[in-house]
Each structure stands twice: as structure tokens, then as C-alpha cells.
Design a protein around this motif. Structure first.
Motif, PDB file in Angstrom:
ATOM      1  N   PHE A 281      24.565 -25.585   2.238  1.00  0.00           N
ATOM      2  CA  PHE A 281      23.413 -25.847   3.384  1.00  0.00           C
ATOM      3  C   PHE A 281      24.058 -27.434   4.061  1.00  0.00           C
ATOM      4  O   PHE A 281      25.010 -26.984   3.181  1.00  0.00           O
ATOM      5  CB  PHE A 281      22.718 -26.675   2.450  1.00  0.00           C
ATOM      6  N   SER A 283      22.498 -28.348   7.541  1.00  0.00           N
ATOM      7  CA  SER A 283      21.763 -28.991   9.088  1.00  0.00           C
ATOM      8  C   SER A 283      21.555 -30.512   9.793  1.00  0.00           C
ATOM      9  O   SER A 283      22.670 -31.063   9.181  1.00  0.00           O
ATOM     10  CB  SER A 283      20.485 -29.336   7.918  1.00  0.00           C
ATOM     11  N   GLN A 294      19.466 -24.874  10.396  1.00  0.00           N
ATOM     12  CA  GLN A 294      20.240 -24.704   8.799  1.00  0.00           C
ATOM     13  C   GLN A 294      20.397 -23.192   8.527  1.00  0.00           C
ATOM     14  O   GLN A 294      19.937 -22.529   9.101  1.00  0.00           O
ATOM     15  CB  GLN A 294      18.512 -25.008   8.568  1.00  0.00           C
ATOM     16  N   GLU A 296      22.279 -21.355   5.413  1.00  0.00           N
ATOM     17  CA  GLU A 296      22.689 -21.345   3.997  1.00  0.00           C
ATOM     18  C   GLU A 296      23.647 -20.283   3.448  1.00  0.00           C
ATOM     19  O   GLU A 296      23.773 -19.383   4.116  1.00  0.00           O
ATOM     20  CB  GLU A 296      21.353 -21.353   2.845  1.00  0.00           C
TER      21      GLU A 296
END
Length: 312
Positions: A281, A283, A294, A296
Motif C-alpha cells: 500500500f 498513499s 492511493q 495497492e
């Protein structure tokens, strides 16, 4: 030449100019920064500075003109990249295990940096070809790369101010009962320069972790870095007696034979020859657009297979 604009954050108020720039521009050596200052390549609020000892104030506007010494001169190489985000200012890749991030001792090429130069030749004009942070050779996951000088220094500043959020999945040995924070400074190991160790005189290193999933004798953790020191998660996890699975650099302990794990699962554990660590992850505030990015990415197949065996 590249002209870059920076703003001094509160954390660097009243620091010497060379020290503040070294903290914000971590891919340029302090010696090169001092040379830029001496050569009149740095301004504060529009005024040229030639003294490295001048003190900066929070919110000062800094202009930095890069000279040739700071530019990347590695050769481009056609190495496949898994690019998961791409725009005019930056891109993000999902790094596979086994890919070294940048050339170094014993690894002159065939690195991520060489691949970046093949995909985006213009990145040759950026320090470290635009890399904002790094992952160890056998750690997988998301890596952020800038495409121009303004984005590079904006994102470097965001990293220095701890505004870029990075979250990892780490499979560790033993059952972790609750989350916590590890605040232990790190420095190079006194006897092995390839390793790092907790050292009271080292650089600040802060790792937050929480339990994501428990198994019979292992725990899958979500780990968030507040700082980004080399091998930080690996050293910190070993420090709390929960070393990362597969990390032969910091822990070579055997798996307990009395564990009621299947032969297949034990074989997977024994043969997992890299750290079970994935940067899943990321951000950050976009450097030129009013938006938060963001991203993933899923864990790789070998890590997924190991988790599947532990769940069975």
C-alpha cells in the motif's frame, strides 16, 4: 541543468543550509550540496547564498540548480517493469523479488534504475533516476519514481516530512498477541557492513505494526513505516523476537519440529529463501494535482502460496 524549487518545512527551521538540503535531498551527497552552495547554485527567497553555514527558516523558498555531478550516468537496459500507475509527473511500479533497486558494489547494472532509464530516458537528468525510496532486493511491492525535477523534490520533501504513507505485509515467526510501535535507532552493524543494527547513536527509526492474521506459530503483520531506514522492518522485527520469515541475513533459526504443520507446509517454510515482506500500500499527495493517490498491489504468488499453506 535542472532548476528545482523547495520550501523549508517546520522540522528544519533554524538549521544550516547544507544540513537542511542534505535532509531534503537525500540522493545528493552533502559534499555535492556544499559544492552547489559554494558555486552560487542555491538561493534563499531569491538571494544567492554561498555560505553553507547560513541558517534557514521554516517556509523559506529555496531554488537549487543541479550541476552535472548530481546527474545519473548509468546505462539504460531493457528490463520488464510492472507499471501500475503512470502520469506526466511520476509513476509507480510493483517491484518483483530479486530485482536490485540501484547499482552498487558487486551490482554494476541490471537494476531497477537501469530499467527506469530505458522506459524514461529523461530521468537521466534526475538524482537516482527519480527514485523516491527503495526496497531491498528480495522485498516486493510498490515503488514511487518521479519524472521531473519539480516532482522529485516535492516528493522527496514529502518523504522527509513523513507525509508519504507506506504499508507492508510481513510474515513473522511466532505468535504476536498485539500491535505496537518500535522506536529504536539504526546504524550499520559494527562488524558486518552489509547489515544494520540497533545503535543508540544511529538514525531515528520508527515502525508501527498491527496483527492482521494469526497462525499456529506465525503472524501476518501490517507494518507502517514512519521512517525509512535500510532494513528497518527486518531489524526491528528481529529485535522484538519475531524475525521475518525467510530473512537469512538477520535470523537463521530452524522451525520447531514439534509444530503440527504438514510436511508440505514445512517444506515451503524451509525453502522460502527470501524475506516474506511485501510493500502492498502506498498513499501520497500528488505533486502537481489536487488529489491523494492511493495504490495497492497484491502479494506475489510465492508469498500467497505460503500463506495458503499456513491457513490449511
Amino acid at each position: 541543468m535542472n532548476i528545482c524549487n523547495l520550501s523549508i518545512p517546520e522540522a528544519h527551521d533554524k538549521k544550516r543550509l547544507d544540513a537542511a538540503l542534505a535532509a531534503l535531498c537525500q540522493d545528493i551527497s552533502r559534499a555535492n550540496i556544499q559544492k552547489l552552495i559554494a558555486n552560487g547554485k542555491v538561493t534563499i527567497n531569491g538571494e544567492t547564498q554561498t555560505s553553507k553555514k547560513v541558517l534557514v527558516n521554516a517556509h523559506d523558498d529555496i531554488t537549487l540548480t543541479l550541476e552535472q555531478e548530481t546527474i545519473t550516468h548509468d546505462k539504460p537496459q531493457n528490463i520488464p517493469l510492472d507499471i501500475i500507475y503512470d502520469d506526466a509527473d511520476l509513476f509507480v511500479i510493483n517491484k518483483p523479488a530479486g530485482l536490485v533497486v540501484h547499482p552498487g558494489a558487486g551490482v554494476p547494472d541490471q537494476t531497477l534504475l537501469n530499467a527506469i532509464l530505458a522506459y524514461y530516458p529523461g530521468n537521466e537528468a534526475l538524482p537516482q533516476a527519480g527514485l523516491i525510496h527503495r526496497l531491498d532486493k528480495d522485498t516486493t511491492g510498490l515503488l514511487l519514481i518521479a519524472k521531473n525535477a519539480e516532482s522529485y523534490y516535492h516528493l522527496n520533501q514529502a518523504m522527509a516530512e513523513r507525509h508519504i504513507k507506506r504499508e507492508y505485509l510481513a510474515l513473522v515467526k511466532g505468535v504476536v498477541h498485539r500491535g505496537g510501535t518500535i522506536n529504536e535507532p539504526l546504524a550499520r552493524h559494527p562488524k558486518n557492513r552489509q547489515k544494520f543494527a540497533i545503535n543508540a547513536h544511529g538514525k531515528t527509526a520508527i515502525t508501527h505494526y498491527k496483527v492482521h492474521e494469526r497462525f499456529e506459530a506465525h503472524t501476518l503483520l501490517k507494518v507502517q513505516l514512519e521512517t525509512g531506514r535500510t532494513h528497518q522492518i527486518r531489524v526491528h522485527m528481529c529485535h522484538i523476537k519475531h524475525p521475518v520469515v525467510g530473512d537469512l541475513t538477520y535470523h537463521r533459526g530452524q522451525y520447531l519440529k514439534h509444530q503440527s504443520l504438514s510436511t508440505e507446509t514445512l517444506n515451503l517454510l524451509y525453502n522460502f529463501k527470501r524475506q516474506a515482506l511485501h510493500a502492498g500500500f502506498l498513499s501520497f499527495q500528488h505533486p502537481s494535482e489536487d488529489k491523494i493517490v492511493q495504490l495497492e498491489c497484491p502479494i506475489p504468488e510465492d508469498f500467497s502460496a505460503l500463506l495458503g499453506a499456513l491457513r490449511s
